[in-house]
Design an enzyme around this catalytic site. Structure first.
Site, PDB file in Angstrom:
ATOM      1  N   GLU A 134       0.817  -1.200   0.000  1.00 22.39           N
ATOM      2  CA  GLU A 134       0.000   0.000   0.000  1.00 22.39           C
ATOM      3  C   GLU A 134       0.861   1.265   0.000  1.00 22.39           C
ATOM      4  O   GLU A 134       0.597   2.200  -0.732  1.00 22.39           O
ATOM      5  CB  GLU A 134      -0.897  -0.016   1.232  1.00 22.39           C
ATOM      6  CG  GLU A 134      -1.619   1.285   1.475  1.00 22.39           C
ATOM      7  CD  GLU A 134      -3.095   1.131   1.219  1.00 22.39           C
ATOM      8  OE1 GLU A 134      -3.703   0.328   1.920  1.00 22.39           O
ATOM      9  OE2 GLU A 134      -3.633   1.803   0.331  1.00 22.39           O
ATOM     10  N   ASP A 135       1.879   1.285   0.821  1.00 23.06           N
ATOM     11  CA  ASP A 135       2.579   2.541   1.087  1.00 23.06           C
ATOM     12  C   ASP A 135       3.956   2.665   0.444  1.00 23.06           C
ATOM     13  O   ASP A 135       4.580   3.712   0.548  1.00 23.06           O
ATOM     14  CB  ASP A 135       2.788   2.713   2.609  1.00 23.06           C
ATOM     15  CG  ASP A 135       1.456   2.748   3.346  1.00 23.06           C
ATOM     16  OD1 ASP A 135       0.448   3.013   2.685  1.00 23.06           O
ATOM     17  OD2 ASP A 135       1.458   2.515   4.558  1.00 23.06           O
TER      18      ASP A 135
END
Ligand code: MN
Length: 709
Positions: A75-76
């Protein structure tokens, strides 16, 4: 929790972790999150390490702990699923992906919680419960550090989501340690003043009565020692949120709740549990109605314990929980405890050794599978999640758990949806009772059934379980549908003056003509009167020439350029209009008892689906006259601009094709889809036209069109 500690503990763990791979995952996470920071100012890596540590404490397997370390990388950071798969294998990649999907749900649920997202959540969960365990660990650490989030609104959103969704889920998985901590952390954010006044009060009372607590504890201890039973006695801390909740729900004054002393007695065996109970009840009197035996009848989430409240040594009310060490671990860690207790305990394949609580997940999945709307599901889930359960028995002694307020109809549907549909009466504890009778704990229910399904529409309003509700709905929806289909068919047959059923292909054509999704919808529309008989008259006059009608009679065989095996003179030959077979392509003949032989392209979608193999006969082209024309059909998608159509017609003409029918099948703002019937000499000719049309500027696609069945 530092990296060193985590890795060290994973090495020392007694349950065979692959600490080398865990270290690699740590390095991977460290490099991926490199320069990122938490709101607290700590390097980001501190978060995945803390999550992995929580999972390590639950004694979960290597893949789950690695997933804890990697859970935020997709996600990051720039890390990809492919990389994770390469380095850590498919299993980890699937788990990390699952957690990432759950995290995306959070970002959508800004204001109110959406059922659709909840559905995704449940689905992700049911695929592999470890995804949810990692998510819960992630949420727990985020809640432990929530005070660093600067925006109050965001803190509130996360806390209420935790309280409404994650804490109850942890509870249903039997993970009470998680549940309690998540609840108290959320409560502190959502209602700080109530939290602090309650906690001050409880601290004060604890000091105030600590003498008494110690006295009671040692009196019970002495008694047990005298009887030579091994035990451990633990004072139970009141959880702030549960105290608060009881005050809200039951209107109980704080004083009443805090006056109660609570202990847990943990011992070695089930025998010892009952012995301890006997010894204590023999010495002090039990408060009537307080005794519960969850050892012989475990709770739905596998919780086992004996509960009893006694009027204790100092004339105080004392709440006791008595259980074995193993039960104690299960009570705290729930499903996660089962994971570590039984090796090879496989929660991924839904084997029969599932603990009871996993059936809860499967019930939900069943509702999803049967196509209930997500709002229905959300309602149902919320209801069931917060309601208590009632336990009943079948005449054979099988235990069925239902939400409280359930009745015999719920019970019948819980056994099987067929039993529900055919249920006409019931006996409760041997006596005939009305079906709507509310079930009590311990009831034995016998369901009386009829041969044919005959549920009542009013049942939908008196059942409690989502399963019963959706089964009843489904039954009536299907019944209604079947009735209208039959009625619609009768009307259509009357108008078309046909006795036999009308072929699917013909219906397919009509349903396109009337803009219905499929023949069923078309017939339902007729049945309901949304398509009026007068409108149907239109197709009647043209029905034989209908654009989509499947068959066109050709000449008899002597003039037909075909060779057909086992051909009997006099049998009629038709070219199928679902596919419009062309010279130079492989064809198949299909015999029908009363209408002769139909020739299909071997590309045709109908032959596999609609005809038995034994009706197939071999057929091939023979002596085709190169000047003869055959119909064929193409689908063209064209930009919606003046002159587009003219250009196409000109080009087809220039290629010596002849457009005989045209039908606009779909019209958008920018594009429209058209179906042409073009007369061509053969497949080569058709392909040439398709190639030329594909080059035209405003044409986005051209394909031969075979009726899609
Ligand atoms: Mn995270």
């Amino acid at each position: 929790m530092s990296k060193i500690e985590l890795l060290d503990r994973s090495k020392k763990s007694s349950f065979g972790l692959n600490s080398k791979l865990i270290e690699e995952a740590y390095q991977f996470a460290l490099e991926s999150h490199k320069s990122q920071k938490r709101y607290s100012g700590d390097p980001y890596i501190s978060h995945p390490v803390a999550v992995a540590d929580i999972l390590l404490n639950l004694k979960l397997d290597t893949s789950t702990i690695i997933t804890g370390l990697l859970h935020d990388t997709l996600e990051d950071t720039l890390a990809t699923e492919h990389e994770i798969k390469e380095k850590f294998g498919d299993e980890v990649a699937v788990l990390v992906n699952g957690v990432t999907k759950l995290s995306k749900i959070e970002t959508y649920t800004e204001n109110k919680f959406q059922a659709e997202n909840f559905r995704k959540l449940i689905l992700a969960m049911s695929k592999d419960i470890r995804v949810l365990l990692v998510k819960l660990a992630d949420r727990l650490h985020n809640m432990r550090t929530i005070q660093f989030i600067p925006q109050e609104k965001r803190r509130h959103r996360i806390a209420s989501e935790t309280l409404e969704i994650y804490a109850p889920l942890a509870g249903r998985l039997g993970m009470h340690e998680f549940k309690d901590e998540l609840e108290d952390l959320s409560f502190q954010i959502l209602n700080p003043s109530a939290y602090s006044s309650l906690s001050t009060r409880i601290e004060y009372l604890k000091k105030d009565k600590s003498n008494l607590t110690d006295k009671i504890k040692s009196r019970i201890g002495e008694l047990l020692s005298k009887n030579q039973i091994g035990y451990e006695i633990i004072g139970r801390e009141k959880k702030l949120y549960s105290v608060w909740n009881k005050m809200q729900n039951k209107q109980i004054a704080f004083r009443q709740l805090s006056d109660i002393f609570a202990f847990r007695i943990v011992t070695k065996s089930i025998d010892d549990c009952y012995r301890i109970l006997g010894i204590i009840h023999n010495r002090w009197s039990a408060v009537p109605g307080s005794f519960k035996d969850y050892i012989s009848t475990p709770k739905i989430n596998n919780y086992q314990s004996i509960h009893s409240t006694i009027v204790g040594p100092e004339r105080q009310r004392v709440e006791l929980q008595i259980r074995t060490t193993e039960m104690d671990v299960v009570a705290d860690k729930g499903i996660a405890a089962h994971w570590s207790y039984k090796e090879n305990y496989n929660l991924i394949d839904n084997s029969s050794s599932d603990p009871v609580n996993v059936t809860w997940l499967r019930d939900l999945v069943e509702i999803l599978d049967s196509g209930g709307s997500s709002e229905e599901l959300m309602e149902a889930t919320k209801l069931e999640m917060f309601q208590d359960q009632v336990f009943c028995f079948t005449p054979k002694g099988d235990l069925i758990h239902l939400p409280s307020n359930s009745n015999s109809i719920d019970f019948a549907y819980a056994l099987h949806s067929e039993i529900g549909n055919r249920c006409v009466g019931c006996k409760i504890n041997g006596k005939p009772k009305p079906l709507y009778t509310k079930l009590q704990n311990g009831d034995e229910i016998e369901i009386l059934t009829s041969k044919n399904p005959s549920p009542s529409e009013t049942w939908e309003n008196i059942v409690t379980t989502a399963k019963a509700q959706s089964s009843i709905k489904r039954f009536f929806k299907k019944q209604e549908k079947d009735e209208f289909v039959t009625l619609g068919m009768k009307i259509l047959q009357k108008i078309l003056k046909k006795d036999a059923d009308i072929s699917i292909a013909e219906l397919e054509g009509y349903s396109k003509k009337f803009n219905r999704k499929n023949p069923d919808d078309f017939l339902i529309s007729i049945g309901k009167g949304n398509i009026r008989p007068r409108e149907l008259e239109k197709i009647k006059s043209k029905s034989r020439l209908s654009f989509f009608s499947r068959y066109r009679k050709t000449n008899s065989l002597d003039k037909t350029p075909l060779e057909i095996s086992d051909f009997q003179p006099g049998v009629a030959i038709h070219f199928a209009e679902c596919c419009f077979p062309l010279p130079h392509e492989n064809i198949i003949g299909i015999t029908s008892e009363d209408s002769g032989i139909f020739i299909h392209s071997n590309q045709c979608n109908a032959i596999d689906k609609e005809y038995k193999k034994e009706d197939w006969i071999s057929a091939s082209w023979k002596d085709v006259d190169p000047e003869q024309f055959f119909s064929s059909r193409i689908k063209v998608s064209v930009k919606n601009e003046p002159g587009s159509l003219g250009t196409l017609a000109t080009i087809v003409g220039a290629e010596k094709g002849n457009i005989t029918h045209l039908n606009i099948s779909e019209k958008g703002e920018d594009f429209f889809d058209m179906i042409f019937v073009i007369d061509v000499h053969d497949l080569v000719h058709l392909n040439k036209i398709i190639n030329v049309l594909a080059e035209v500027e405003n044409v986005s696609s051209v394909n031969r069109f075979l009726l899609d069945l």
